[in-house]
Enzyme design. Structure first.
Site, PDB file in Angstrom:
ATOM      1  N   ASN A   8       0.877  -1.162   0.000  1.00  0.00           N
ATOM      2  CA  ASN A   8       0.000   0.000   0.000  1.00  0.00           C
ATOM      3  C   ASN A   8       0.918   1.216   0.000  1.00  0.00           C
ATOM      4  OD1 ASN A   8      -1.723   2.076   0.641  1.00  0.00           O
ATOM      5  ND2 ASN A   8      -2.617   1.071   2.437  1.00  0.00           N
ATOM      6  N   LYS A  15       3.239   0.664   3.125  1.00  0.00           N
ATOM      7  CA  LYS A  15       2.782  -0.347   4.080  1.00  0.00           C
ATOM      8  C   LYS A  15       2.913  -1.695   3.411  1.00  0.00           C
ATOM      9  CE  LYS A  15      -0.739   2.186   6.667  1.00  0.00           C
ATOM     10  NZ  LYS A  15      -2.124   2.555   6.663  1.00  0.00           N
ATOM     11  N   ARG A  91      -2.757  -1.998  -3.174  1.00  0.00           N
ATOM     12  CA  ARG A  91      -3.884  -1.080  -3.005  1.00  0.00           C
ATOM     13  C   ARG A  91      -3.711   0.033  -4.027  1.00  0.00           C
ATOM     14  NH1 ARG A  91      -5.379   2.357   2.399  1.00  0.00           N
ATOM     15  NH2 ARG A  91      -7.245   3.321   1.581  1.00  0.00           N
ATOM     16  N   HIS A 179     -12.019   4.460   0.149  1.00  0.00           N
ATOM     17  CA  HIS A 179     -11.991   3.571   1.332  1.00  0.00           C
ATOM     18  C   HIS A 179     -12.733   2.264   1.067  1.00  0.00           C
ATOM     19  CE1 HIS A 179     -11.202   7.244   4.086  1.00  0.00           C
ATOM     20  NE2 HIS A 179     -10.099   6.528   3.990  1.00  0.00           N
ATOM     21  N   HIS A 206     -15.833   5.200   8.446  1.00  0.00           N
ATOM     22  CA  HIS A 206     -14.385   4.946   8.486  1.00  0.00           C
ATOM     23  C   HIS A 206     -13.729   6.258   8.914  1.00  0.00           C
ATOM     24  CE1 HIS A 206     -10.502   3.177   7.021  1.00  0.00           C
ATOM     25  NE2 HIS A 206     -10.216   4.467   7.129  1.00  0.00           N
ATOM     26  N   GLY A 208     -10.488   7.753  10.191  1.00  0.00           N
ATOM     27  CA  GLY A 208      -9.051   7.665  10.458  1.00  0.00           C
ATOM     28  C   GLY A 208      -8.440   9.003  10.125  1.00  0.00           C
ATOM     29  N   ARG A 239      -7.196  17.341   5.520  1.00  0.00           N
ATOM     30  CA  ARG A 239      -8.029  17.691   4.353  1.00  0.00           C
ATOM     31  C   ARG A 239      -9.314  18.391   4.792  1.00  0.00           C
ATOM     32  NH1 ARG A 239      -8.157  11.771   1.856  1.00  0.00           N
ATOM     33  NH2 ARG A 239      -6.341  11.192   3.082  1.00  0.00           N
ATOM     34  N   ASP A 281      -3.660  14.973  14.444  1.00  0.00           N
ATOM     35  CA  ASP A 281      -3.827  13.711  15.151  1.00  0.00           C
ATOM     36  C   ASP A 281      -4.883  13.857  16.254  1.00  0.00           C
ATOM     37  OD1 ASP A 281      -1.824  11.075  15.663  1.00  0.00           O
ATOM     38  OD2 ASP A 281      -3.110  11.673  17.326  1.00  0.00           O
ATOM     39  N   ARG A 283      -5.690  12.003  18.774  1.00  0.00           N
ATOM     40  CA  ARG A 283      -5.229  11.770  20.152  1.00  0.00           C
ATOM     41  C   ARG A 283      -4.627  13.038  20.746  1.00  0.00           C
ATOM     42  NH1 ARG A 283      -2.194   6.269  18.990  1.00  0.00           N
ATOM     43  NH2 ARG A 283      -2.056   7.468  17.097  1.00  0.00           N
ATOM     44  N   GLY A 326      -8.823   4.389  12.683  1.00  0.00           N
ATOM     45  CA  GLY A 326      -8.103   4.678  13.932  1.00  0.00           C
ATOM     46  C   GLY A 326      -8.947   5.416  14.961  1.00  0.00           C
ATOM     47  N   GLU A 329     -12.290   3.191  15.794  1.00  0.00           N
ATOM     48  CA  GLU A 329     -12.028   1.965  16.566  1.00  0.00           C
ATOM     49  C   GLU A 329     -11.559   2.265  17.989  1.00  0.00           C
ATOM     50  OE1 GLU A 329      -9.210  -0.355  14.235  1.00  0.00           O
ATOM     51  OE2 GLU A 329     -10.460  -0.029  12.471  1.00  0.00           O
ATOM     52  N   ASN A 330     -10.971   3.453  18.186  1.00  0.00           N
ATOM     53  CA  ASN A 330     -10.308   3.707  19.470  1.00  0.00           C
ATOM     54  C   ASN A 330     -10.869   4.835  20.315  1.00  0.00           C
ATOM     55  OD1 ASN A 330      -8.013   1.779  19.213  1.00  0.00           O
ATOM     56  ND2 ASN A 330      -7.632   3.015  17.383  1.00  0.00           N
ATOM     57  N   GLU A 377      -7.647  -3.651   5.745  1.00  0.00           N
ATOM     58  CA  GLU A 377      -7.612  -3.522   4.278  1.00  0.00           C
ATOM     59  C   GLU A 377      -6.642  -4.530   3.661  1.00  0.00           C
ATOM     60  OE1 GLU A 377      -6.765   0.473   5.147  1.00  0.00           O
ATOM     61  OE2 GLU A 377      -8.517   1.245   4.083  1.00  0.00           O
TER      62      GLU A 377
HETATM   63  P1  ADP Z   1      -4.905   6.340   8.272  1.00  0.00           P
HETATM   64  O1  ADP Z   1      -6.065   6.989   7.572  1.00  0.00           O
HETATM   65  O2  ADP Z   1      -3.605   7.077   8.090  1.00  0.00           O
HETATM   66  O3  ADP Z   1      -4.801   4.829   8.057  1.00  0.00           O
HETATM   67  P2  ADP Z   1      -5.701   5.610  10.972  1.00  0.00           P
HETATM   68  O4  ADP Z   1      -6.903   4.817  10.589  1.00  0.00           O
HETATM   69  O5  ADP Z   1      -4.526   4.882  11.533  1.00  0.00           O
HETATM   70  O6  ADP Z   1      -5.216   6.565   9.820  1.00  0.00           O
HETATM   71  O7  ADP Z   1      -6.200   6.689  12.045  1.00  0.00           O
HETATM   72  C1  ADP Z   1      -5.330   7.633  12.587  1.00  0.00           C
HETATM   73  C2  ADP Z   1      -6.146   8.522  13.533  1.00  0.00           C
HETATM   74  O8  ADP Z   1      -6.678   7.706  14.589  1.00  0.00           O
HETATM   75  C3  ADP Z   1      -5.301   9.607  14.174  1.00  0.00           C
HETATM   76  O9  ADP Z   1      -6.022  10.828  14.193  1.00  0.00           O
HETATM   77  C4  ADP Z   1      -5.143   9.086  15.598  1.00  0.00           C
HETATM   78  O10 ADP Z   1      -4.970  10.105  16.528  1.00  0.00           O
HETATM   79  C5  ADP Z   1      -6.494   8.403  15.807  1.00  0.00           C
HETATM   80  N1  ADP Z   1      -6.449   7.512  16.971  1.00  0.00           N
HETATM   81  C6  ADP Z   1      -5.795   6.336  17.094  1.00  0.00           C
HETATM   82  N2  ADP Z   1      -5.955   5.861  18.370  1.00  0.00           N
HETATM   83  C7  ADP Z   1      -6.730   6.765  19.031  1.00  0.00           C
HETATM   84  C8  ADP Z   1      -7.258   6.870  20.370  1.00  0.00           C
HETATM   85  N3  ADP Z   1      -7.016   5.942  21.273  1.00  0.00           N
HETATM   86  N4  ADP Z   1      -8.014   7.934  20.670  1.00  0.00           N
HETATM   87  C9  ADP Z   1      -8.255   8.892  19.750  1.00  0.00           C
HETATM   88  N5  ADP Z   1      -7.808   8.867  18.475  1.00  0.00           N
HETATM   89  C10 ADP Z   1      -7.048   7.817  18.128  1.00  0.00           C
END
Ligand code: ADP
Length: 392
Positions: A8, A15, A91, A179, A206, A208, A239, A281, A283, A326, A329-330, A377
């Site tokens: 990817n 990746k 990909r 996606h 989705h 991320g 974006r 980001d 987080r 990301g 899921e988190n 993916e």
């Molecule tokens: P990509 O589109 O580059 O594949 P990801 O799906 O890995 O990205 O998502 C990255 C995003 O997920 C970042 O903004 C990251 O801060 C966020 N993220 C990952 N873990 C957490 C968490 N525990 N809490 C909040 N946001 C998170």
């Protein structure tokens, strides 16, 4: 055991995944080379072979995608004797109007993918570099292209076209959606553990660094938030998401920017980063707590809720909302902010299940199911490679 490699290739990252292709492809290694062409770094998990590594690479080891792939292959060869890939799955962001499923990369297909580069100038050329590097490294392997647009190719025309003069639709100016590999994986999972639900009205979010939503009926995409490019829809790490095209005219005519500068502004300097002035980001923004970081989060949540309402209207209601990516899921916080007050659409979140990051996070009396399904993916690419290998 035959092996398939998945690649990817992003603008400055590569990746990779290594899969044993048995009945159900099994991942044996995965990783990422980032900051290619700058100060490169590799993170990889070789699982049972050798555990995890994480280290800086020399500029020479990853000056471009080709040398990054060579470095990855050297590391794999140190751990897998006689490394020989039967197939390499790629990909590819854009399959244009034609490709609605994975394809074996023949010289003709590669030519068509090159011709699609103007549709995704920031991504497609890198995907093609990945294919070229793999062709050189594994000339005997079956090269398979898996498209992020393919999952959406059967959307009804009303969501496939823009209100432009007709000739542009014929020229390929359409709403493609992206996606797709993630949506394919998540809808497949849904089908396996909740087949009846999968037949209903489902929105997958989705969320991320790139973010989009897809509305599905009977497991098929009928509406999505991304359009001609991966810029439309939800705001993302850097974006803009949906923006009045009039802003482009203003930027060029009044601010004196070139069109390339506006493109970079929209793709690389906007979204969460633009509003927060701090980070792309989530987080970091959740932890920061500054007024600007809060404003960026508020905007992200507001647009997710707005798009969810629009997609549910297009589907005629909502049976399930599924989070992945990301953030999806988190981030318990973002999920709860998005779902808060959505009882009008049947959503009631169970706070404890959400905090525990369970698969089902809706309350007992919620009319609409709310689920968290981690996406994958790479395995979708490996499965496609296996399928095409079997029929080659
Ligand atoms: P990509 O589109 O580059 O594949 P990801 O799906 O890995 O990205 O998502 C990255 C995003 O997920 C970042 O903004 C990251 O801060 C966020 N993220 C990952 N873990 C957490 C968490 N525990 N809490 C909040 N946001 C998170």
């Amino acid at each position: 055991m035959p092996i398939a490699l998945t690649l990817n290739a992003g603008s400055s990252s590569l990746k990779f995944g290594v899969f044993e292709i048995s009945d159900a492809p099994k991942e044996i290694a995965a990783g990422l080379v980032e900051r290619i062409g700058g100060q490169p770094r590799i993170k990889a998990d070789f699982g049972d072979l050798d555990g995890k590594i994480q280290r800086d690479l020399s500029a020479e080891e990853a000056r471009d995608h080709k040398s990054a792939l060579d470095t990855v292959l050297d590391l794999l060869r140190e751990r897998i004797t006689n490394l020989h890939a039967e197939a390499v799955g790629h990909r590819v962001v854009h399959g244009g109007p034609r490709y609605s499923e994975p394809m074996v990369v023949t010289p003709g297909v590669l030519g068509e993918l090159r011709a699609l580069s103007p549709f995704a100038p920031l991504h497609q050329p890198h995907n093609i570099s990945g294919i070229e590097a793999a062709l050189e490294a594994f000339p005997q392997a079956l090269q398979v292209a898996c498209f992020d647009t393919a999952f959406h190719r059967h959307q009804p025309k009303v969501n496939d076209e823009f209100a432009l003069p007709r000739e542009y639709y014929e020229k390929g100016v359409r709403r493609y959606g992206f996606h797709g590999l993630s949506y394919e994986y998540v809808s497949g999972e849904l089908k396996s553990f909740a087949p009846l639900l999968c037949e209903g009205r489902v929105v997958i979010a989705h969320l991320g660094n790139g973010a989009s939503m897809c509305g599905m009926l009977n497991g098929r995409s009928v509406v999505s938030t991304m359009g001609f490019t991966a810029l439309d829809g939800l705001p993302m790490g850097t974006r803009t998401g949906q923006i009045d095209p009039g802003v482009i005219f203003y930027m060029v005519q009044q601010e004196g920017k070139t069109i390339d500068e506006v493109r970079d502004l929209f793709y690389k300097e906007s979204g969460l980063l633009g509003i927060s002035g701090l980070s792309n980001d989530m987080r970091t923004l959740e932890a920061a707590g500054t007024p600007e970081a809060k404003e960026a989060i508020d905007y992200f949540v507001f647009r997710c809720r707005r798009e969810l309402g629009g997609l549910a209207a297009a589907l005629g209601g909502l049976d399930a909302l599924v989070f992945c990516g990301g953030i999806g899921e988190n981030s318990r916080y973002i999920r709860s902010r998005i779902c808060d007050g959505l009882d009008w659409i049947g959503i009631e979140l169970d706070r404890e299940r959400n905090e525990a990051n369970e698969r089902r996070i809706n309350g007992t009396f919620s009319r609409t199911h709310v689920l968290v399904v981690p996406t994958n993916e790479e395995i979708v690419i490996a499965r496609a490679a296996k399928k095409l290998l079997a029929s080659a």
